[in-house]
Motif scaffolding. Structure first.
Motif, short mmCIF file in Angstrom:
data_model
loop_
_atom_site.label_atom_id
_atom_site.label_comp_id
_atom_site.label_asym_id
_atom_site.label_seq_id
_atom_site.Cartn_x
_atom_site.Cartn_y
_atom_site.Cartn_z
N ASN A 106 -1.98 6.73 -13.26
CA ASN A 106 -2.28 6.00 -12.04
C ASN A 106 -1.03 5.36 -11.44
OD1 ASN A 106 -5.34 6.01 -11.86
ND2 ASN A 106 -5.07 5.24 -13.94
N LYS B 23 -12.87 5.92 -7.11
CA LYS B 23 -12.34 5.57 -5.80
C LYS B 23 -12.86 4.18 -5.41
CE LYS B 23 -11.72 10.13 -3.66
NZ LYS B 23 -12.12 11.00 -2.51
N LYS C 287 0.83 -1.20 0.00
CA LYS C 287 0.00 0.00 0.00
C LYS C 287 0.87 1.26 0.00
CE LYS C 287 -4.02 -2.11 2.29
NZ LYS C 287 -4.80 -2.17 3.55
N GLY D 159 -3.86 7.14 -5.83
CA GLY D 159 -3.13 6.15 -5.06
C GLY D 159 -3.85 5.82 -3.77
N TYR D 160 -3.12 5.20 -2.86
CA TYR D 160 -3.70 4.70 -1.62
C TYR D 160 -3.60 5.73 -0.50
CZ TYR D 160 -4.33 2.06 2.68
OH TYR D 160 -4.77 1.64 3.91
N TRP E 24 -0.32 1.67 -9.94
CA TRP E 24 -0.98 0.35 -9.95
C TRP E 24 -0.37 -0.54 -8.88
CZ3 TRP E 24 -5.32 0.36 -12.42
CH2 TRP E 24 -5.50 1.23 -13.52
N PRO E 25 -1.16 -0.98 -7.90
CA PRO E 25 -0.64 -1.82 -6.81
C PRO E 25 0.02 -3.09 -7.34
CG PRO E 25 -2.86 -1.05 -6.31
CD PRO E 25 -2.59 -0.68 -7.73
N GLU F 144 -10.37 3.82 4.27
CA GLU F 144 -9.16 3.74 3.45
C GLU F 144 -9.61 3.61 2.01
OE1 GLU F 144 -6.78 0.19 3.93
OE2 GLU F 144 -8.52 -1.02 4.53
N GLN F 145 -8.76 4.04 1.08
CA GLN F 145 -9.21 4.04 -0.31
C GLN F 145 -8.03 4.04 -1.28
OE1 GLN F 145 -11.56 7.60 -0.08
NE2 GLN F 145 -9.87 8.94 -0.63
N PHE F 146 -8.32 3.52 -2.46
CA PHE F 146 -7.41 3.63 -3.60
C PHE F 146 -8.07 4.55 -4.62
CE2 PHE F 146 -6.08 -0.37 -1.76
CZ PHE F 146 -4.71 -0.42 -1.97
#
Length: 355
Positions: free
Chosen positions: A125, A178, A69, A82-83, A127-128, A99-101
């Motif tokens: 973006n 989101k 994260k 992002g996170y 990207w995780p 919490e959010q991405f």
């Protein structure tokens, strides 16, 4: 005379395809636009697998390690993508327990010195784990919601006695998404007594918002403020999106179509939510927004509750000349660490500006 709503209306978009049922759809939609500001849409045309793939990805995404994260932390991004962790954002001066991405239409960064600072909001973006499968799921969803949004705008125009296509010129090249997780919560937490998932606010991040409530129907939390000042529950209705007006649309319609105040209360069960924010072009000026359709909406009355009228709304109050600067102010105020890092030249101004 406008009366306060006690429930959120549902519009079956498939009925708009039949000339025999279209007039009733437009009549019902006009009521939702002018008297409520929130609605459900059913039979919306977004393929079920696109939605199911996204919903299935949410638990795993939020179960990523803290290291993963942090690697895509919002604080890394001048685009506010992002996170962000629980407690990192606040609404109305109080901490939000979520919490959010944050993702957006994938676009390159084009800002350079000499351009307005708000142009720096446009960009790519994070990207995780560089997860190609997840990226495909999210990009497919953004594409489908972008198309739904444009189809919906044509119906909105017709419902307000305007030609189809009237509202598309106000749109941005980038829309935002989101993925939000509200952890289960008691009446208090390590961050202090609160059940604020997100505090009372109007959507300032887009033209219209299309929300997927991605939890079972028994998981509640979303509420909207009616014109009498009472909070109304918006329960999960499978197969629908919750759709609501953003602040820029309120400006362009001369306040006839209000951006309705809403909030999320945290509960004893975790909740997942996926809002898609239809973007407004960053160079839209206050004068253009107010004047473009002023003659059409002149004389059409609307109102809202006293509490709703007090919600922070920089663009509506006219202090900032463009939608982009107003949007940048809102993001800096909500994500202060990010604001300090990338927008130090305006940070103090935005944080201390309560007008």
């Amino acid at each position: 005379m406008t009366t306060s709503f006690e429930a959120i209306p549902t519009i079956d978009l498939s009925l708009a395809n039949d000339p025999n049922t279209l007039p009733n759809v437009l009549q019902d939609l006009r009521h939702a636009l002018v008297d409520v500001g929130f609605l459900y849409v059913s039979n919306h045309g977004v393929p079920s697998p696109v939605i199911a793939d996204l919903v299935s990805a949410l638990p795993g995404l939020f179960s990523l390690s803290e290291e993963a994260k942090r690697a895509v932390a919002l604080e890394n991004s001048p685009h506010f993508l992002g996170y962000s962790g629980v407690g990192s954002e606040n609404t109305g001066g109080r901490v939000d327990l979520r919490e959010q991405f944050g993702f957006a239409t994938e676009l390159p960064a084009t800002w350079r010195e000499g351009l307005p600072l708000c142009e720096r909001l446009r960009g790519p973006n994070q990207w995780p784990n560089r997860d190609v499968k997840l990226r495909g799921v999210i990009e497919n969803y953004i594409s489908e919601l972008t198309q739904l949004g444009e189809r919906f705008l044509d119906l909105v125009a017709q419902a307000l006695s305007l030609p189809s296509g009237t509202f598309q010129p106000f749109l941005s090249d980038q829309h935002r998404l989101k993925l939000v997780h509200y952890p289960e919560s008691s009446s208090s937490s390590s961050l202090g007594p609160s059940n604020q998932g997100v505090g009372p606010h109007k959507d300032s991040s887009g033209w219209w918002t299309f929300l997927l409530q991605a939890s079972p129907p028994e998981v509640r939390g979303l509420q909207v403020l009616n014109k009498a000042g009472a909070w109304v529950d918006v329960p999960v209705v499978p197969g629908t999106f919750v759709v609501n007006i953003g602040q820029a649309f309120e400006v362009v319609t001369g306040g006839v179509c209000k951006a309705t105040t809403h909030r999320v209360l945290s509960g004893q069960r975790e909740r997942f939510s996926v809002p898609f924010f239809q973007g407004v072009r960053r160079n839209l000026t206050k004068a253009e927004a107010v004047g473009a359709l002023k003659a059409h909406f002149a004389g059409m009355a609307s109102n809202e509750s006293a509490e709703g009228s007090q919600i922070d709304s920089a663009f509506l109050r006219g202090k900032y000349d463009t939608w982009g600067e107003s949007q940048l102010r809102t993001k800096v105020r909500s994500h202060r660490e990010n604001g300090k890092k990338f927008y130090g030249e305006v940070y103090e101004q935005y944080i201390n500006d309560n007008a």
